[in-house]
Design an enzyme around this catalytic site. Structure first.
Site, short mmCIF file in Angstrom:
data_model
loop_
_atom_site.label_atom_id
_atom_site.label_comp_id
_atom_site.label_asym_id
_atom_site.label_seq_id
_atom_site.Cartn_x
_atom_site.Cartn_y
_atom_site.Cartn_z
N HIS A 289 0.82 -1.22 0.00
CA HIS A 289 0.00 0.00 0.00
C HIS A 289 0.85 1.27 0.00
CE1 HIS A 289 -3.71 -2.18 0.23
NE2 HIS A 289 -3.31 -2.83 1.32
N HIS A 368 12.45 38.72 -42.14
CA HIS A 368 12.58 38.15 -40.79
C HIS A 368 13.19 36.76 -40.87
CE1 HIS A 368 11.33 36.64 -36.77
NE2 HIS A 368 11.48 37.92 -36.43
#
Length: 466
Positions: A289, A368
């Protein structure tokens, strides 16, 4: 294939003792609305505290998984959760009138029967999975524990348990290829405990509800009949004889590897605490667990990243747009080379989705980064703003008499470069209701599933002067 969420058709009730507390408990499984998930409600408490079944609320993992919120707690939830997940129930409110879920026979069998008797109904909301896309693992090297999640198209799980000092359980393996086989292959597999642990657990005020019907007690060494009689008296059970090393209460095992299958069941139940059903292959070596919950925490952290990540709108290029380029031209004042939206594919009172196809022929590529074309970030922002302009104008009755002006930009971020061949999807949503012609919007730009830019926009719509 799209799967919808599911819940119970009606209530299902189970009664029994808690394994560790020994308290008689009534548990009621209730239908729940979409996106509710699994929640426990302590109906015996004055404020009837509701505890979400999530790792954030795990308080203890010793001999079972315990949730706690404020002063309320609920123990040993894993068998109930495994049954819900195993049968494909997504939403359930689990009412309990005590501090622990009934242990019943130590498996999920009776939970499965109760759920099936109540019936399962499909809901309208889509079931969302946590899809494992890359290896995720948790490891405790000192104890030889390891849990791994690997990419796969569906849920499956392999489990290996190993107890070096045990003859019966030195090494045992179990697998489940599909949750469709959960009921048949796993649900009836019971919890187990070693004989030498029993008295220690009782001294620690645990297993008050334990008996020979709700756990497999494993005998790994020869024990005198006198000792067996003494332990039987501790349990208030009839005296029994064990003729060989093996199972103390001489139960018939459901499967030869029932202990390994039960550990697999526990993993399924504990991983529900991650908060979403999983698509992936789980490999669990020597799980318990504590390690299950630690692994669920790792998965939960990944799920939260995904939930906080913006989701790209679905774009079907074959579907007719709400605004084509001609309608956009009739709505916005922008013209070549500054009209940066090709389509509007979705428009509501709260959001807008627009499309921009990037080609090498865009005029900005000439100046660009011409040798390595990258769309300027400011133009991505402008394209988002133009989508926002269409959204704002759609809120007025005569948009042809109005113009949109942007007043403020905040938190602009560029995440990834946009290059020729990309299709950019812009989504803008209102952050707050429009007031006096002012709209505050959150905008995100996607290429595929990736966010390439985002920001916040404040725009004002004003009537054109005559």
């Amino acid at each position: 294939m799209i799967e919808n969420q599911r819940t119970l058709a009606k209530q299902a009730t189970l009664k029994g003792k808690g394994l560790h507390t020994g308290v008689e408990v009534t548990l009621v499984l209730n239908p729940a609305p979409e996106n509710h998930g699994y929640k426990f409600k302590r109906v015996d408490l004055e404020d009837q505290t509701i505890i979400e079944a999530l790792v954030e609320n795990v308080a203890f993992t010793e001999r079972g998984t315990v949730l706690k919120k404020k002063e309320a707690s609920i123990s040993t939830i894993e068998h109930c959760m495994a049954a819900l997940r195993g049968l494909g129930v997504d939403n359930c409110l689990i009412e309990v009138d005590g501090p622990e879920v009934p242990i019943l026979d130590g498996s999920s069998k009776f939970y499965v029967e109760a759920i099936k008797n109540a019936g399962i109904v499909e809901q309208e909301a889509e079931r969302r999975y946590f899809v494992i896309k890359e290896r995720i693992e948790y490891e405790d090297k000192e104890r030889g524990i390891k849990l791994v999640a690997l990419p796969d198209d569906s849920f499956s799980i392999d489990t290996l348990i190993s107890y070096p000092n045990s003859i019966l359980l030195a090494s045992q393996y179990a697998s489940l290829d599909s949750l469709e086989d959960f009921e048949k292959e796993v649900s009836a597999c019971r919890t187990f405990v070693f004989l030498h642990e029993v008295e220690m657990l009782m001294k620690h005020n645990l297993i008050k509800g334990g008996d020979l019907d709700n756990a497999i007690i494993i005998l790994d060494k020869e024990v005198s009949q006198e000792e067996l009689d003494r332990l039987a008296d501790l349990f208030n059970q009839p005296h029994i004889e064990v003729k060989s090393i093996g199972v103390l209460n001489n139960l018939e095992l459901v499967h030869q590897n029932e202990p390994a299958r039960h550990k697999l069941l526990d993993v399924i139940g504990d991983l529900c605490l991650a908060g979403m059903p999983i698509k992936g292959k789980i490999i669990a070596t020597r799980p318990g667990h504590q390690s299950n919950v630690e692994f669920a925490k790792v998965l939960r952290a990944e799920i939260k990243k995904i939930q906080n990540k913006p989701v790209a709108p679905v774009y079907d290029p074959c579907k007719e747009p709400l605004y084509d380029i001609n309608k956009i031209r009739n709505t916005l004042p922008h013209r070549y080379p500054f009209l940066l939206v090709d389509k509007i594919i979705d428009l509501s009172s709260k959001s807008v989705v627009g499309i921009k196809n990037i080609t090498l022929n865009e005029p900005f590529f000439q100046g660009h980064f011409p040798t390595e074309p990258v769309m300027p970030g400011v133009l991505l922002v402008e394209a988002m703003a133009q989508c926002g302009g269409i959204f704002v104008l759609d809120q007025v009755e005569d948009p042809e008499n109005y113009s949109t002006y942007f007043m403020k930009l905040d938190n602009i971020k560029f995440r990834k470069k946009v290059i020729p061949g990309d299709t950019v999807i812009f989504k803008l949503e209102l952050i707050a209701p429009m007031r006096r012609g002012v709209a505050n919007m959150k905008g995100v730009a996607f290429v595929g599933d990736a966010v390439v830019a985002e920001g916040e926009f404040m725009a004002n719509v004003s009537k054109n002067k005559a």
